[in-house]
Scaffold this motif. Structure first.
Motif, mmCIF file in Angstrom:
data_model
loop_
_atom_site.group_PDB
_atom_site.id
_atom_site.type_symbol
_atom_site.label_atom_id
_atom_site.label_comp_id
_atom_site.label_asym_id
_atom_site.label_seq_id
_atom_site.Cartn_x
_atom_site.Cartn_y
_atom_site.Cartn_z
ATOM 1 N N ASP A 125 0.843 -1.190 0.000
ATOM 2 C CA ASP A 125 0.000 0.000 0.000
ATOM 3 C C ASP A 125 0.883 1.246 0.000
ATOM 4 O O ASP A 125 1.919 1.294 0.682
ATOM 5 C CB ASP A 125 -0.895 -0.011 1.236
ATOM 6 C CG ASP A 125 -1.906 1.108 1.237
ATOM 7 O OD1 ASP A 125 -3.028 0.901 0.748
ATOM 8 O OD2 ASP A 125 -1.581 2.214 1.722
ATOM 9 N N GLY A 126 0.473 2.258 -0.762
ATOM 10 C CA GLY A 126 1.281 3.462 -0.891
ATOM 11 C C GLY A 126 1.464 4.233 0.397
ATOM 12 O O GLY A 126 2.372 5.065 0.490
ATOM 13 N N LEU A 127 0.645 3.971 1.406
ATOM 14 C CA LEU A 127 0.756 4.660 2.687
ATOM 15 C C LEU A 127 0.834 3.684 3.855
ATOM 16 O O LEU A 127 1.617 3.890 4.790
ATOM 17 C CB LEU A 127 -0.442 5.603 2.879
ATOM 18 C CG LEU A 127 -0.452 6.466 4.141
ATOM 19 C CD1 LEU A 127 0.775 7.369 4.192
ATOM 20 C CD2 LEU A 127 -1.731 7.294 4.207
ATOM 21 N N GLN A 128 0.062 2.610 3.793
ATOM 22 C CA GLN A 128 -0.031 1.681 4.921
ATOM 23 C C GLN A 128 1.064 0.614 4.937
ATOM 24 O O GLN A 128 1.210 -0.114 5.919
ATOM 25 C CB GLN A 128 -1.410 0.995 4.916
ATOM 26 C CG GLN A 128 -2.587 1.947 4.925
ATOM 27 C CD GLN A 128 -2.615 2.855 6.141
ATOM 28 O OE1 GLN A 128 -2.155 2.487 7.214
ATOM 29 N NE2 GLN A 128 -3.143 4.060 5.973
ATOM 30 N N GLY A 129 1.822 0.506 3.855
ATOM 31 C CA GLY A 129 2.887 -0.489 3.810
ATOM 32 C C GLY A 129 2.403 -1.848 3.325
ATOM 33 O O GLY A 129 1.408 -1.945 2.606
ATOM 34 N N ARG A 130 3.100 -2.894 3.730
ATOM 35 C CA ARG A 130 2.796 -4.243 3.265
ATOM 36 C C ARG A 130 1.514 -4.757 3.918
ATOM 37 O O ARG A 130 1.380 -4.763 5.147
ATOM 38 C CB ARG A 130 3.947 -5.182 3.607
ATOM 39 C CG ARG A 130 3.852 -6.567 2.987
ATOM 40 C CD ARG A 130 4.104 -6.502 1.502
ATOM 41 N NE ARG A 130 4.292 -7.817 0.893
ATOM 42 C CZ ARG A 130 4.386 -8.016 -0.417
ATOM 43 N NH1 ARG A 130 4.328 -6.994 -1.253
ATOM 44 N NH2 ARG A 130 4.566 -9.231 -0.903
ATOM 45 N N ILE A 131 0.572 -5.186 3.089
ATOM 46 C CA ILE A 131 -0.701 -5.747 3.553
ATOM 47 C C ILE A 131 -0.814 -7.163 3.002
ATOM 48 O O ILE A 131 -0.579 -7.392 1.811
ATOM 49 C CB ILE A 131 -1.903 -4.916 3.065
ATOM 50 C CG1 ILE A 131 -1.757 -3.443 3.497
ATOM 51 C CG2 ILE A 131 -3.203 -5.514 3.553
ATOM 52 C CD1 ILE A 131 -1.863 -3.213 4.979
ATOM 53 N N ALA A 132 -1.167 -8.105 3.855
ATOM 54 C CA ALA A 132 -1.299 -9.502 3.422
ATOM 55 C C ALA A 132 -2.578 -10.096 3.988
ATOM 56 O O ALA A 132 -3.017 -9.737 5.089
ATOM 57 C CB ALA A 132 -0.088 -10.314 3.870
ATOM 58 N N GLN A 133 -3.150 -11.009 3.237
ATOM 59 C CA GLN A 133 -4.381 -11.669 3.674
ATOM 60 C C GLN A 133 -4.449 -13.068 3.090
ATOM 61 O O GLN A 133 -4.132 -13.271 1.907
ATOM 62 C CB GLN A 133 -5.603 -10.861 3.228
ATOM 63 C CG GLN A 133 -6.932 -11.358 3.774
ATOM 64 C CD GLN A 133 -8.084 -10.468 3.300
ATOM 65 O OE1 GLN A 133 -8.596 -10.643 2.201
ATOM 66 N NE2 GLN A 133 -8.472 -9.500 4.132
ATOM 67 N N GLN A 134 -4.832 -14.042 3.908
ATOM 68 C CA GLN A 134 -5.092 -15.403 3.459
ATOM 69 C C GLN A 134 -6.570 -15.466 3.096
ATOM 70 O O GLN A 134 -7.426 -15.715 3.934
ATOM 71 C CB GLN A 134 -4.750 -16.418 4.562
ATOM 72 C CG GLN A 134 -4.642 -17.857 4.081
ATOM 73 C CD GLN A 134 -3.445 -18.085 3.161
ATOM 74 O OE1 GLN A 134 -2.393 -17.481 3.342
ATOM 75 N NE2 GLN A 134 -3.614 -18.948 2.171
ATOM 76 N N VAL A 135 -6.867 -15.215 1.838
ATOM 77 C CA VAL A 135 -8.253 -14.985 1.437
ATOM 78 C C VAL A 135 -9.117 -16.223 1.635
ATOM 79 O O VAL A 135 -10.279 -16.124 2.051
ATOM 80 C CB VAL A 135 -8.322 -14.502 -0.026
ATOM 81 C CG1 VAL A 135 -9.764 -14.220 -0.428
ATOM 82 C CG2 VAL A 135 -7.465 -13.250 -0.217
ATOM 83 N N ASP A 136 -8.588 -17.405 1.365
ATOM 84 C CA ASP A 136 -9.416 -18.606 1.472
ATOM 85 C C ASP A 136 -9.876 -18.870 2.895
ATOM 86 O O ASP A 136 -11.032 -19.260 3.111
ATOM 87 C CB ASP A 136 -8.684 -19.830 0.907
ATOM 88 C CG ASP A 136 -7.317 -20.047 1.535
ATOM 89 O OD1 ASP A 136 -6.658 -19.051 1.877
ATOM 90 O OD2 ASP A 136 -6.911 -21.215 1.680
ATOM 91 N N THR A 137 -9.032 -18.646 3.882
ATOM 92 C CA THR A 137 -9.396 -18.945 5.265
ATOM 93 C C THR A 137 -9.957 -17.739 6.011
ATOM 94 O O THR A 137 -10.766 -17.899 6.923
ATOM 95 C CB THR A 137 -8.188 -19.498 6.038
ATOM 96 O OG1 THR A 137 -7.121 -18.528 6.004
ATOM 97 C CG2 THR A 137 -7.705 -20.797 5.418
ATOM 98 N N GLU A 138 -9.533 -16.524 5.636
ATOM 99 C CA GLU A 138 -9.999 -15.332 6.333
ATOM 100 C C GLU A 138 -11.292 -14.774 5.754
ATOM 101 O O GLU A 138 -12.073 -14.129 6.466
ATOM 102 C CB GLU A 138 -8.922 -14.244 6.305
ATOM 103 C CG GLU A 138 -7.646 -14.608 7.057
ATOM 104 C CD GLU A 138 -6.621 -13.497 7.022
ATOM 105 O OE1 GLU A 138 -7.027 -12.319 7.111
ATOM 106 O OE2 GLU A 138 -5.418 -13.797 6.888
ATOM 107 N N VAL A 139 -11.532 -15.013 4.476
ATOM 108 C CA VAL A 139 -12.704 -14.463 3.799
ATOM 109 C C VAL A 139 -13.582 -15.563 3.211
ATOM 110 O O VAL A 139 -14.795 -15.556 3.345
ATOM 111 C CB VAL A 139 -12.289 -13.476 2.693
ATOM 112 C CG1 VAL A 139 -13.511 -12.934 1.956
ATOM 113 C CG2 VAL A 139 -11.466 -12.338 3.277
ATOM 114 N N GLY A 140 -12.953 -16.523 2.545
ATOM 115 C CA GLY A 140 -13.698 -17.596 1.893
ATOM 116 C C GLY A 140 -14.185 -17.208 0.512
ATOM 117 O O GLY A 140 -13.761 -16.202 -0.076
ATOM 118 N N ASP A 141 -15.073 -18.018 -0.023
ATOM 119 C CA ASP A 141 -15.647 -17.767 -1.354
ATOM 120 C C ASP A 141 -16.584 -16.569 -1.250
ATOM 121 O O ASP A 141 -17.690 -16.680 -0.711
ATOM 122 C CB ASP A 141 -16.415 -18.996 -1.839
ATOM 123 C CG ASP A 141 -15.566 -20.262 -1.829
ATOM 124 O OD1 ASP A 141 -14.399 -20.194 -2.245
ATOM 125 O OD2 ASP A 141 -16.075 -21.309 -1.379
#
Length: 278
Positions: A121-137
């Motif tokens: 992110d241009g201001l917040q820095g490195r952002i990571a997310q495990q989409v399958d387990t944290e969000v799902g389909d």
């Protein structure tokens, strides 16, 4: 208004175009006349889009084409699950839990196992997310027939040739989903910058708090100066301006992206009367 002014300043600093989009694909939540009022307020503050304003409600064909592509490629599927059906899965869809079929099912993206998405992110820095387990389909088309925000903005960003997305930090968690969807549709990924939010004393986004009032356009100069300070810019740079065009001219010349605040902040000093920030 904070995100609007901040994104306008960043666009001007980069020598780019500042585009405005009306995200009106959720009729049940729309307030009659709100979009017109928002555009009138932006104009009163001297913030004019550099291209015709786009309305998502007029772009259904583009969204349908993207959805048809995903369905044809087996990357999306019809889902009959209700929220109560998914309660035992903590609201995260990884397999069907529907107790009955719906006449009009939702459509979800088939999120592959191991979908780890990270971006800078241009201001917040490195952002990571495990989409399958944290969000799902996640949903692309709701059961009530409304397009989901994730699909609409991804399609619009690509269609409009957006290179930089600047918005509030409340949407940073949505970005990995959008990047995953861009990959599924073979679309380019723009750069992202999420500006801090203004919070009330309870930690709620100021525009959604009980203290928020309709945006006033009668006296834009003090509001713009207040926003300038909230964005972390040097106090006093805009004091001499006697009109909105003059203030914006000074703002473009004095703006320093490196001074932008990273974290959300409480509006400890009240904003000018009649101002709402969103």
């Amino acid at each position: 208004m904070l995100a609007a002014f901040g994104s306008w300043l960043l666009a001007r600093h980069a020598g780019g175009q500042w585009l405005v989009r009306i995200e009106d694909v959720d009729p049940p939540r729309e307030v009659a006349g709100a979009a017109t009022l928002q555009l009138q307020t932006l104009a009163a503050y001297g913030l004019h889009a550099d291209a015709p304003v786009q309305y998502q409600s007029r772009r259904h064909a583009l969204y349908q084409a993207a959805l048809d592509q995903l369905l044809a490629q087996g990357k999306a599927f019809a889902c009959h699950c209700s929220r109560s059906d998914l309660a035992e899965q903590h609201g995260i869809h990884r397999h069907c839990a529907a107790h009955q079929l719906r006449a009009h099912p939702a459509v979800r993206l088939q999120v592959p196992d191991g979908s780890h998405i990270a971006f800078d992110d241009g201001l917040q820095g490195r952002i990571a997310q495990q989409v399958d387990t944290e969000v799902g389909d996640f949903v692309l088309l709701r059961a009530d027939g409304c397009w989901a925000y994730q699909l609409a903005v991804v399609v619009d960003d690509a269609d409009q040739g957006i290179t930089d997305v600047v918005r509030g930090a409340d949407l940073v968690d949505s970005t990995p989903r959008q990047i995953l969807l861009q990959q599924a549709l073979a679309l380019p990924t723009p750069r992202y910058l999420h500006l801090p939010l203004l919070l009330d004393d309870s930690g709620h986004k100021l525009s959604k708090s009980l203290a928020a009032m309709p945006v006033g356009s009668e006296a834009p100069l003090p509001v713009l100066r207040w926003l300038w300070s909230a964005l972390g810019q040097a106090p006093g740079e805009l004091d001499a301006a006697a009109s909105v065009p003059e203030l914006l001219q000074h703002a473009v010349a004095a703006f320093r992206p490196e001074r932008l605040r990273k974290a959300s902040l409480q509006a400890s000093q009240p904003p000018p009367a009649g101002a709402q920030f969103h």
